[in-house]
Motif scaffolding. Structure first.
Motif, mmCIF file in Angstrom:
data_model
loop_
_atom_site.group_PDB
_atom_site.id
_atom_site.type_symbol
_atom_site.label_atom_id
_atom_site.label_comp_id
_atom_site.label_asym_id
_atom_site.label_seq_id
_atom_site.Cartn_x
_atom_site.Cartn_y
_atom_site.Cartn_z
ATOM 1 N N GLY A 1 63.121 -43.276 41.387
ATOM 2 C CA GLY A 1 61.750 -43.536 41.796
ATOM 3 C C GLY A 1 61.100 -44.744 41.160
ATOM 4 N N ASP B 1 55.592 -40.632 44.596
ATOM 5 C CA ASP B 1 55.469 -42.044 44.212
ATOM 6 C C ASP B 1 54.380 -42.261 43.165
ATOM 7 N N THR B 2 54.212 -41.309 42.285
ATOM 8 C CA THR B 2 53.192 -41.427 41.236
ATOM 9 C C THR B 2 53.751 -40.886 39.919
ATOM 10 N N GLU C 1 50.927 -45.720 40.315
ATOM 11 C CA GLU C 1 51.070 -45.301 41.704
ATOM 12 C C GLU C 1 51.953 -46.295 42.449
ATOM 13 N N ALA C 2 52.237 -46.003 43.710
ATOM 14 C CA ALA C 2 53.118 -46.855 44.512
ATOM 15 C C ALA C 2 52.624 -48.300 44.502
ATOM 16 N N VAL D 1 56.670 -48.731 40.300
ATOM 17 C CA VAL D 1 56.848 -47.746 41.368
ATOM 18 C C VAL D 1 56.879 -48.518 42.684
ATOM 19 N N SER E 1 55.305 -47.243 48.862
ATOM 20 C CA SER E 1 55.734 -46.110 49.668
ATOM 21 C C SER E 1 56.278 -46.589 51.004
#
Length: 234
Positions: free
Chosen positions: A3, A105-106, A161-162, A229, A232
């Protein structure tokens, strides 16, 4: 690391004198991941020996309790107890990544700092006209590791975050003299603010390109570690 994107670089200031910068990324027994980056004082064989002790201790401590303050405290004790290392110290950032169980995605990153420069959080603007860059800083930078007994270290948390990234670096970068002054934290923020993408590889790549332009060349080693990250796919 599942990830996340990772990128790193080690700039060697001298081919004849070993430096003391270091970094690592590794999995924890509970399935989470940890990372650290730091710098021991001095150069040559003593610095190399201290770096080896520091890396081993950080990994070993994290294996049974990855709390950043606990890990840095164990390292502090190990350095003070070692008959050679007790006259030297290190600056360290140690972090643990926790995936958010409710939001894909966090990640929540818990950072412990011992006298080290603050990591930078980098967020690309939606318009594609650069990035927003902020320091991830606790109330203090914490005390040097291995300098005094009962040292106090700082802890803080940041949410990734993404599309967001984190950059860790050693002070060989910001202490380098350019244009009759220091490159400094301000110079690094300006450089990253102009970036058109916040990918881990582009962050490290643009920083390395700037290092290659320094005149005179840096007199200290430089370590870089970026974690991001990815955006998304959805």
């Amino acid at each position: 690391m599942p990830g996340l994107e990772l990128a790193c670089h080690y700039y060697t200031a001298s081919r004849h004198n070993v430096g003391g910068d270091f970094y690592d990324v590794f999995s924890l027994p509970d399935g989470r991941w940890a990372f650290f980056l730091g710098d021991v004082c001095g150069h040559g064989a003593p610095a190399a020996a201290l770096t080896s002790l520091t890396r081993y201790t950080l990994r070993s401590a994290a294996a049974h309790d990855p709390g950043p303050i606990t890990v840095l405290t164990e390292l502090n004790t190990a350095l003070l107890d070692d008959p050679v290392a007790r006259y030297r110290f290190a600056t360290v950032v140690f972090g643990v990544l926790d995936p958010d169980p409710e939001q894909a995605d966090t990640f929540t990153v818990t950072l412990g700092t011992g006298g080290h420069e603050a990591p930078l959080k980098i967020v690309a603007r939606a318009a594609g006209d650069g990035c927003d860059v902020t320091e991830v800083r606790a109330a203090t930078t914490g005390m040097l590791v291995g300098a005094v007994p009962d040292a106090e270290f700082a802890v803080c948390r940041v949410r990734l975050e993404a599309g967001q990234a984190l950059l860790l670096h050693t002070d060989g970068l910001t202490e380098t003299a350019v244009d009759d002054g220091r490159f400094g934290g301000e110079g690094l923020v300006r450089l990253l603010t102009r970036a058109r993408t916040a990918s881990a590889h582009s962050i490290v790549g643009s920083t390395v390109a700037r290092i290659d332009e320094f005149a005179p060349a840096p007199k200290d080693d430089i370590a870089l570690l970026a974690l991001r990250v990815p955006p998304s796919s959805g």
